[in-house]
Design a protein around this motif. Structure first.
Motif, PDB file in Angstrom:
ATOM      1  N   ASP A 141      44.901  26.469  -1.364  1.00  0.00           N
ATOM      2  CA  ASP A 141      46.340  26.411  -1.177  1.00  0.00           C
ATOM      3  C   ASP A 141      47.069  26.524  -2.515  1.00  0.00           C
ATOM      4  OD1 ASP A 141      46.270  23.882  -2.410  1.00  0.00           O
ATOM      5  OD2 ASP A 141      45.882  22.905  -0.493  1.00  0.00           O
ATOM      6  N   ALA A 142      48.419  26.639  -2.413  1.00  0.00           N
ATOM      7  CA  ALA A 142      49.231  26.866  -3.606  1.00  0.00           C
ATOM      8  C   ALA A 142      49.135  25.706  -4.586  1.00  0.00           C
ATOM      9  CB  ALA A 142      50.691  27.089  -3.192  1.00  0.00           C
ATOM     10  N   GLY A 143      49.037  24.470  -4.072  1.00  0.00           N
ATOM     11  CA  GLY A 143      48.942  23.315  -4.955  1.00  0.00           C
ATOM     12  C   GLY A 143      47.684  23.350  -5.797  1.00  0.00           C
ATOM     13  N   ASP A 144      46.572  23.711  -5.169  1.00  0.00           N
ATOM     14  CA  ASP A 144      45.322  23.803  -5.921  1.00  0.00           C
ATOM     15  C   ASP A 144      45.368  24.944  -6.928  1.00  0.00           C
ATOM     16  OD1 ASP A 144      44.019  21.636  -4.864  1.00  0.00           O
ATOM     17  OD2 ASP A 144      43.151  22.747  -3.194  1.00  0.00           O
ATOM     18  N   ASN A 145      46.014  26.052  -6.566  1.00  0.00           N
ATOM     19  CA  ASN A 145      46.135  27.171  -7.511  1.00  0.00           C
ATOM     20  C   ASN A 145      46.932  26.751  -8.743  1.00  0.00           C
ATOM     21  OD1 ASN A 145      44.673  28.882  -5.880  1.00  0.00           O
ATOM     22  ND2 ASN A 145      46.479  29.690  -4.830  1.00  0.00           N
ATOM     23  N   ALA A 146      48.004  26.005  -8.528  1.00  0.00           N
ATOM     24  CA  ALA A 146      48.794  25.522  -9.659  1.00  0.00           C
ATOM     25  C   ALA A 146      47.972  24.556 -10.516  1.00  0.00           C
ATOM     26  CB  ALA A 146      50.068  24.843  -9.143  1.00  0.00           C
ATOM     27  N   ALA A 147      47.183  23.694  -9.838  1.00  0.00           N
ATOM     28  CA  ALA A 147      46.334  22.753 -10.578  1.00  0.00           C
ATOM     29  C   ALA A 147      45.269  23.487 -11.379  1.00  0.00           C
ATOM     30  CB  ALA A 147      45.677  21.767  -9.604  1.00  0.00           C
ATOM     31  N   LEU A 148      44.741  24.596 -10.820  1.00  0.00           N
ATOM     32  CA  LEU A 148      43.760  25.398 -11.553  1.00  0.00           C
ATOM     33  C   LEU A 148      44.384  25.990 -12.812  1.00  0.00           C
ATOM     34  CD1 LEU A 148      41.042  26.841 -11.869  1.00  0.00           C
ATOM     35  CD2 LEU A 148      41.881  28.611 -10.311  1.00  0.00           C
ATOM     36  N   GLU A 149      45.608  26.549 -12.692  1.00  0.00           N
ATOM     37  CA  GLU A 149      46.277  27.115 -13.861  1.00  0.00           C
ATOM     38  C   GLU A 149      46.528  26.054 -14.926  1.00  0.00           C
ATOM     39  OE1 GLU A 149      46.701  30.265 -14.351  1.00  0.00           O
ATOM     40  OE2 GLU A 149      45.872  30.732 -12.369  1.00  0.00           O
ATOM     41  N   GLU A 150      46.906  24.850 -14.483  1.00  0.00           N
ATOM     42  CA  GLU A 150      47.132  23.765 -15.438  1.00  0.00           C
ATOM     43  C   GLU A 150      45.832  23.382 -16.143  1.00  0.00           C
ATOM     44  OE1 GLU A 150      48.798  19.134 -15.506  1.00  0.00           O
ATOM     45  OE2 GLU A 150      49.024  20.388 -13.700  1.00  0.00           O
ATOM     46  N   LEU A 151      44.711  23.371 -15.379  1.00  0.00           N
ATOM     47  CA  LEU A 151      43.409  23.064 -15.962  1.00  0.00           C
ATOM     48  C   LEU A 151      43.018  24.115 -16.998  1.00  0.00           C
ATOM     49  CD1 LEU A 151      40.757  21.455 -16.043  1.00  0.00           C
ATOM     50  CD2 LEU A 151      39.939  22.846 -14.134  1.00  0.00           C
ATOM     51  N   LEU A 152      43.245  25.406 -16.684  1.00  0.00           N
ATOM     52  CA  LEU A 152      42.910  26.472 -17.631  1.00  0.00           C
ATOM     53  C   LEU A 152      43.742  26.364 -18.906  1.00  0.00           C
ATOM     54  CD1 LEU A 152      42.585  29.524 -15.203  1.00  0.00           C
ATOM     55  CD2 LEU A 152      40.771  28.107 -16.165  1.00  0.00           C
ATOM     56  N   GLY A 153      45.027  26.006 -18.754  1.00  0.00           N
ATOM     57  CA  GLY A 153      45.868  25.807 -19.926  1.00  0.00           C
ATOM     58  C   GLY A 153      45.376  24.649 -20.781  1.00  0.00           C
ATOM     59  N   PHE A 154      44.930  23.578 -20.137  1.00  0.00           N
ATOM     60  CA  PHE A 154      44.394  22.436 -20.871  1.00  0.00           C
ATOM     61  C   PHE A 154      43.136  22.821 -21.653  1.00  0.00           C
ATOM     62  CE2 PHE A 154      41.125  19.098 -20.724  1.00  0.00           C
ATOM     63  CZ  PHE A 154      41.693  18.196 -21.616  1.00  0.00           C
ATOM     64  N   ILE A 155      42.239  23.600 -21.017  1.00  0.00           N
ATOM     65  CA  ILE A 155      41.004  24.030 -21.692  1.00  0.00           C
ATOM     66  C   ILE A 155      41.342  24.900 -22.901  1.00  0.00           C
ATOM     67  CG2 ILE A 155      38.915  25.426 -21.415  1.00  0.00           C
ATOM     68  CD1 ILE A 155      38.849  24.540 -18.484  1.00  0.00           C
TER      69      ILE A 155
END
Length: 621
Positions: free
Chosen positions: A6-20
């Motif tokens: 879902d869209a929420g998980d996609n946003a969380a994935l992008e945030e995780l990639l930015g953190f990495i």
């Protein structure tokens, strides 16, 4: 646990990639989201984390988890001469064209991008050594090997591989290019020095230029279309006109026909077309300035003074220009390492100091690409019977335009400090040992008296224990004799039973052999369990060729597909059936009509017995 969608998980994935990216400098934003989501989700499942936000919290708390995550995302699957057909094409067709376009003494520049644990660049070194000869390869070929995975690069730099890793190599190549070192094999050192390893992100870092051959196999497939386009732009800049690009089986350049022509689409080999080079980045032009004669004289004097100060420096120092050529060797470096002023202007990699006492070339390359100072502590150097220890500092220098212009290498002699440290450590260990011995001696003296007193009591009871033990031993002896008699009886019974089983097996084999017809026994999985002499004579297949093989996948003169429904019905109904007449070819290729009879085999895994014989009408008397 399913993959996030879902869209929420996609946003969380992008945030995780930015953190990495911010925390560790790994930019995975150009990777395909489906691949990233699947690989990250696999790691989350392995450690029992349910969401991207929880996993980001774990990464913030545990730095060690980054390594496990990167190993999961960057699947380092490689081997020596992987896809042998592609390497054969490269060696016999591509390399001769590459060499024909170069002068006999011109340098050959090769880049292995995404080299993983080093099998690919070492395969390239072996290929060029076999093509050019070892001596010419050592003087002409330079192979750059890069990856973003530091753990894989450490393994690659060691050049150590297990026997299983070398299985695809012929015995001749293994003996010629590897030396056994305990349980592992080491790549030969002189050829290893022609391979320069370093960390490099093909999506962000400047590409290596003027390449004759660029190898990037099964790496582009991890990136999305936009990132792939940027990477190919960099590759186009890196490869010289008429140079070659070698990709993996999963990658193609279908939309780049204007810049790359196809050499072999099946093996993914392309040649760069001649034309203007489009830079993937635009470095600012260098500025020059003029001045009066007085100003120029002052500049010359300043440079001379700076050179004198550097040459008189207390620590050995060497400076390299951006091409890796030696620019400065100060007095201490010349004295300490046996260098001379004639070494100035030579490639640094040609000097012994580049790989002894420690491998510096890959560290220099890493320092240049990462633009940070690297330190090597306690590098050991043996001079005759004496040991020296150096702290080595590798520092990249950048100009006003932020471009790399030079690298300085300084050596600090810490031999005396290491010797003093070792002596202090030895004295401390001796004192600690003496103190422990004194404490131990005192405790031993205190306990000796107690032990002597208790020894008298123990000796008094020992006699009674020995008498009791003697009685127990006598009883045990009788029990052992009885047990021995029982074992002898059981052994005799087992021998008789074995003889009976051997006789029964021989009888059954004789019965099957004496039957002229072909007899085949199938188990419930329709695999061959028995294949008698008649079947061998009829079809020409030996028993050892068919046992445990699926009967309906065997290739011989009997069309087994026509028998499958009858066999399945026999398995289901457990009733005999047949004969079924089938047109077939016997072992000598003669057409016959074969009658097949089907019987259930109920006493062993519910199988089927097939009896096959040539129809009497086809068998003239």
């Amino acid at each position: 646990m399913g993959e996030p969608q879902d869209a929420g998980d996609n946003a969380a994935l992008e945030e995780l990639l930015g953190f990495i990216r911010e925390a560790r400098g790994f930019d995975f934003t150009g990777y395909k989201r489906s691949t990233l989501s699947r690989r990250i989700h696999k790691r989350m499942t392995d450690i029992g984390v349910g969401s991207y936000l929880d996993y980001q919290d774990l990464l913030e708390a545990s730095a060690d988890e980054f390594e496990s995550l990167f190993n999961t995302i960057l699947i380092n699957v490689t081997s020596f001469f992987r896809d042998q057909e592609a390497w054969t094409l490269l060696q016999h067709e591509v390399v001769p064209e590459l060499l024909a376009a170069l002068a006999p003494d011109e340098e050959i520049r090769v880049w292995s991008a995404g080299c993983s644990s080093g099998e690919e660049p070492y395969s390239l070194a072996i290929m060029f050594a076999e093509t050019l000869g070892l001596e010419e390869c050592l003087s002409r070929v330079k192979i750059y090997a890069t990856d973003v995975d530091e753990e894989a690069l450490r393994e690659a730099r060691s050049g150590q591989y297990t026997p299983k890793s070398l299985e695809l190599l012929s015995a001749d190549l293994r003996e010629k290019y590897f030396e056994q070192n305990g349980a592992q094999f080491s790549f030969r050192p002189d050829l290893r020095r022609r391979v320069i390893f370093g960390r490099h992100d093909i999506t962000r870092d400047a590409p290596i230029s003027r390449l004759d051959l660029l190898v990037c196999r099964n790496t582009l497939m991890y990136f999305n279309v936009e990132a792939q386009t940027q990477i190919v732009d960099r590759f186009h800049f890196a490869v010289r006109p008429s140079g070659f690009l070698f990709l993996g089986k999963a990658e193609m350049l279908l939309n780049d026909a204007e810049r790359f022509e196809v050499v072999n689409m099946r093996q993914r080999v392309f040649r760069r077309r001649a034309g203007d080079t489009v830079l993937p980045y635009h470095p600012p032009p260098m500025k020059s300035r003029s001045g009066t004669g007085v100003e120029m004289h002052s500049v010359v004097r300043t440079r001379q003074l700076r050179d004198l100060v550097l040459d008189a420096g207390p620590t050995p120092s060497i400076a390299l220009d951006s091409d890796g050529t030696v620019a400065v060797i100060n007095s201490q470096a010349r004295i300490q390492f046996g260098l001379t002023t004639t070494d100035i202007g030579r490639p640094f990699q040609d000097l012994e100091i580049s790989y002894r006492p420690v491998e510096l070339r890959s560290l220099i390359d890493q320092s240049t690409h990462e633009r940070r100072t690297l330190r090597v502590n306690r590098a050991e150097r043996r001079v005759g019977e004496h040991l020296q220890y150096f702290d080595i500092l590798i520092q990249p220098l950048t100009g006003p335009n932020s471009l790399h212009i030079a690298t300085t290498i300084s050596f600090t002699d810490v031999t005396v400090a290491e010797q003093l440290k070792a002596e202090v450590k030895s004295i401390r260990e001796d004192l600690e040992t003496a103190y422990e011995e004194l404490q131990s001696t005192n405790e031993e003296l205190e306990t000796t008296n107690e032990e002597l007193q208790s020894s008298i009591e123990e000796l008094e009871t020992t006699n009674e224990e020995l008498q009791s033990t003697n009685e127990e031993l006598e009883t045990t002896n009788e029990e052992l004799q009885s047990g021995n008699e029982e074992l002898e009886t059981m052994n005799e019974e087992m021998r008789i039973r074995t003889d009976e089983l051997d006789e029964a097996r021989a009888f059954l084999e004789a019965v099957l052999t004496s039957i002229a017809a072909g007899v085949v026994v199938l188990d419930k999985d329709l695999k061959v369990r028995s294949w008698n002499r008649g079947a061998v004579d009829l079809w020409g297949l030996r028993a050892d060729e068919v046992l445990e093989e699926p009967f309906f996948e065997l290739d011989f003169g009997l069309p087994t597909d026509a028998l499958l429904p009858v066999v399945q019905r026999c398995l289901e109904t457990r009733k005999r059936s047949g004969p079924v007449a089938v047109e077939a070819l016997n072992r000598i290729g003669r057409s016959i009509t074969c009658d097949v009879f089907f019987s259930p085999f109920d006493r062993h895994n519910c199988g089927v017995v097939l009896m096959m014989e040539e129809s009497r009408s086809d068998n003239p008397e």
